[in-house]
Design a protein around this motif. Structure first.
Motif, PDB file in Angstrom:
ATOM      1  N   GLY A   1      72.021  -9.259 -52.163  1.00 14.90           N
ATOM      2  CA  GLY A   1      71.797 -10.502 -51.446  1.00 14.90           C
ATOM      3  C   GLY A   1      72.762 -11.619 -51.768  1.00 14.90           C
ATOM      4  O   GLY A   1      73.426 -11.623 -52.805  1.00 14.90           O
ATOM      5  N   PHE A   2      72.815 -12.566 -50.860  1.00 13.20           N
ATOM      6  CA  PHE A   2      73.621 -13.777 -50.960  1.00 13.20           C
ATOM      7  C   PHE A   2      73.128 -14.710 -49.873  1.00 13.20           C
ATOM      8  O   PHE A   2      72.325 -14.315 -49.024  1.00 13.20           O
ATOM      9  CB  PHE A   2      75.120 -13.473 -50.780  1.00 13.20           C
ATOM     10  CG  PHE A   2      75.443 -12.713 -49.526  1.00 13.20           C
ATOM     11  CD1 PHE A   2      75.688 -13.375 -48.333  1.00 13.20           C
ATOM     12  CD2 PHE A   2      75.483 -11.325 -49.537  1.00 13.20           C
ATOM     13  CE1 PHE A   2      75.972 -12.665 -47.168  1.00 13.20           C
ATOM     14  CE2 PHE A   2      75.763 -10.608 -48.386  1.00 13.20           C
ATOM     15  CZ  PHE A   2      76.006 -11.282 -47.199  1.00 13.20           C
ATOM     16  N   SER A   3      73.577 -15.943 -49.885  1.00 10.11           N
ATOM     17  CA  SER A   3      73.196 -16.913 -48.854  1.00 10.11           C
ATOM     18  C   SER A   3      74.442 -17.404 -48.148  1.00 10.11           C
ATOM     19  O   SER A   3      75.504 -17.532 -48.762  1.00 10.11           O
ATOM     20  CB  SER A   3      72.469 -18.112 -49.475  1.00 10.11           C
ATOM     21  OG  SER A   3      71.280 -17.704 -50.083  1.00 10.11           O
ATOM     22  N   VAL A   4      74.297 -17.716 -46.860  1.00  7.76           N
ATOM     23  CA  VAL A   4      75.396 -18.275 -46.073  1.00  7.76           C
ATOM     24  C   VAL A   4      74.925 -19.611 -45.513  1.00  7.76           C
ATOM     25  O   VAL A   4      73.855 -19.690 -44.896  1.00  7.76           O
ATOM     26  CB  VAL A   4      75.818 -17.339 -44.921  1.00  7.76           C
ATOM     27  CG1 VAL A   4      76.920 -17.985 -44.089  1.00  7.76           C
ATOM     28  CG2 VAL A   4      76.258 -15.986 -45.458  1.00  7.76           C
ATOM     29  N   LEU A   5      75.726 -20.640 -45.732  1.00  7.73           N
ATOM     30  CA  LEU A   5      75.418 -21.984 -45.250  1.00  7.73           C
ATOM     31  C   LEU A   5      76.492 -22.443 -44.279  1.00  7.73           C
ATOM     32  O   LEU A   5      77.675 -22.185 -44.500  1.00  7.73           O
ATOM     33  CB  LEU A   5      75.354 -22.958 -46.428  1.00  7.73           C
ATOM     34  CG  LEU A   5      74.506 -22.528 -47.627  1.00  7.73           C
ATOM     35  CD1 LEU A   5      74.750 -23.452 -48.802  1.00  7.73           C
ATOM     36  CD2 LEU A   5      73.050 -22.492 -47.254  1.00  7.73           C
ATOM     37  N   ASP A   6      76.088 -23.134 -43.219  1.00  9.90           N
ATOM     38  CA  ASP A   6      77.038 -23.775 -42.312  1.00  9.90           C
ATOM     39  C   ASP A   6      77.403 -25.128 -42.899  1.00  9.90           C
ATOM     40  O   ASP A   6      76.536 -25.856 -43.403  1.00  9.90           O
ATOM     41  CB  ASP A   6      76.426 -23.966 -40.926  1.00  9.90           C
ATOM     42  CG  ASP A   6      76.259 -22.661 -40.184  1.00  9.90           C
ATOM     43  OD1 ASP A   6      77.156 -21.805 -40.274  1.00  9.90           O
ATOM     44  OD2 ASP A   6      75.228 -22.480 -39.523  1.00  9.90           O
ATOM     45  N   ALA A   7      78.671 -25.474 -42.837  1.00  6.27           N
ATOM     46  CA  ALA A   7      79.118 -26.735 -43.418  1.00  6.27           C
ATOM     47  C   ALA A   7      80.262 -27.320 -42.604  1.00  6.27           C
ATOM     48  O   ALA A   7      80.869 -26.648 -41.772  1.00  6.27           O
ATOM     49  CB  ALA A   7      79.570 -26.502 -44.867  1.00  6.27           C
ATOM     50  N   TYR A   8      80.527 -28.578 -42.853  1.00  7.42           N
ATOM     51  CA  TYR A   8      81.700 -29.273 -42.334  1.00  7.42           C
ATOM     52  C   TYR A   8      82.647 -29.438 -43.503  1.00  7.42           C
ATOM     53  O   TYR A   8      82.224 -29.795 -44.606  1.00  7.42           O
ATOM     54  CB  TYR A   8      81.292 -30.641 -41.792  1.00  7.42           C
ATOM     55  CG  TYR A   8      82.460 -31.582 -41.573  1.00  7.42           C
ATOM     56  CD1 TYR A   8      83.152 -31.574 -40.375  1.00  7.42           C
ATOM     57  CD2 TYR A   8      82.878 -32.452 -42.567  1.00  7.42           C
ATOM     58  CE1 TYR A   8      84.234 -32.426 -40.177  1.00  7.42           C
ATOM     59  CE2 TYR A   8      83.950 -33.303 -42.378  1.00  7.42           C
ATOM     60  CZ  TYR A   8      84.625 -33.289 -41.179  1.00  7.42           C
ATOM     61  OH  TYR A   8      85.688 -34.124 -40.994  1.00  7.42           O
ATOM     62  N   GLY A   9      83.909 -29.155 -43.292  1.00  7.76           N
ATOM     63  CA  GLY A   9      84.874 -29.334 -44.366  1.00  7.76           C
ATOM     64  C   GLY A   9      86.100 -30.060 -43.865  1.00  7.76           C
ATOM     65  O   GLY A   9      86.408 -30.025 -42.676  1.00  7.76           O
ATOM     66  N   GLN A  10      86.775 -30.722 -44.771  1.00  8.98           N
ATOM     67  CA  GLN A  10      88.055 -31.313 -44.401  1.00  8.98           C
ATOM     68  C   GLN A  10      88.954 -31.359 -45.626  1.00  8.98           C
ATOM     69  O   GLN A  10      88.482 -31.436 -46.752  1.00  8.98           O
ATOM     70  CB  GLN A  10      87.894 -32.686 -43.765  1.00  8.98           C
ATOM     71  CG  GLN A  10      87.627 -33.837 -44.661  1.00  8.98           C
ATOM     72  CD  GLN A  10      87.601 -35.143 -43.886  1.00  8.98           C
ATOM     73  OE1 GLN A  10      87.078 -35.232 -42.777  1.00  8.98           O
ATOM     74  NE2 GLN A  10      88.170 -36.179 -44.476  1.00  8.98           N
TER      75      GLN A  10
END
Length: 152
Positions: A85-94
């Motif tokens: 298992g692992f987790s995936v997160l949506d993010a904004y990056g710059q």
């Protein structure tokens, strides 16, 4: 009388469809330790690793990784190395390159993996980063690793 029997039969039929309560995976739900679980030793040196992947510019420019391609990457490169298992997160990056006047704004995916600190796991994480760079042509996949206290 006939109506009463019909109602009773209907009640019995419906009650037979009820689902049982969910099973409990431990005999002692108050315990937060994994005493005796050899696959996740209680005293292991755990590490939390976050990997940051650009999936494309939020400005609609080229280089967008489709949801289907992202899932394929997860299935082939990440799940095979970390099947527990692992987790995936949506993010904004710059970020801003050295000579750029404005930052690049990116749609980003962050994978969080809790794993034992070992040379094998380090190699697995580096293989994931390298695979993504090869697939997308990106120059980097940001990695953050730090010790973690983990309890299941």
């Amino acid at each position: 009388m006939q109506k009463s029997l019909l109602v009773a039969a209907l009640f019995l039929a419906i009650s037979g469809c009820a689902t049982p309560p969910p099973s409990v995976h431990t005999k002692d739900p108050a315990s937060s330790t994994l005493q005796g679980d050899a696959t996740r030793p209680a005293q292991a040196q755990w590490v939390r690793t976050e990997l940051y992947f650009s999936v494309g510019s939020i400005d609609g420019k080229e280089g967008v990784v489709s949801p289907a391609r992202w899932r394929e990457f997860l299935d082939q490169e990440v799940t095979t190395r970390f099947p527990d298992g692992f987790s995936v997160l949506d993010a904004y990056g710059q970020w801003k390159d050295h000579d750029a006047k404005v930052p690049e704004r990116l749609a980003t995916k962050v994978i969080v993996i809790l794993h034992e600190g070992s040379p094998k796991r380090e190699s697995d994480i580096e293989a994931i980063r390298l695979a993504y760079k090869r697939i997308t042509g990106d120059l980097s996949v940001l990695r953050l690793s730090q010790p973690a206290q983990v309890s299941f």
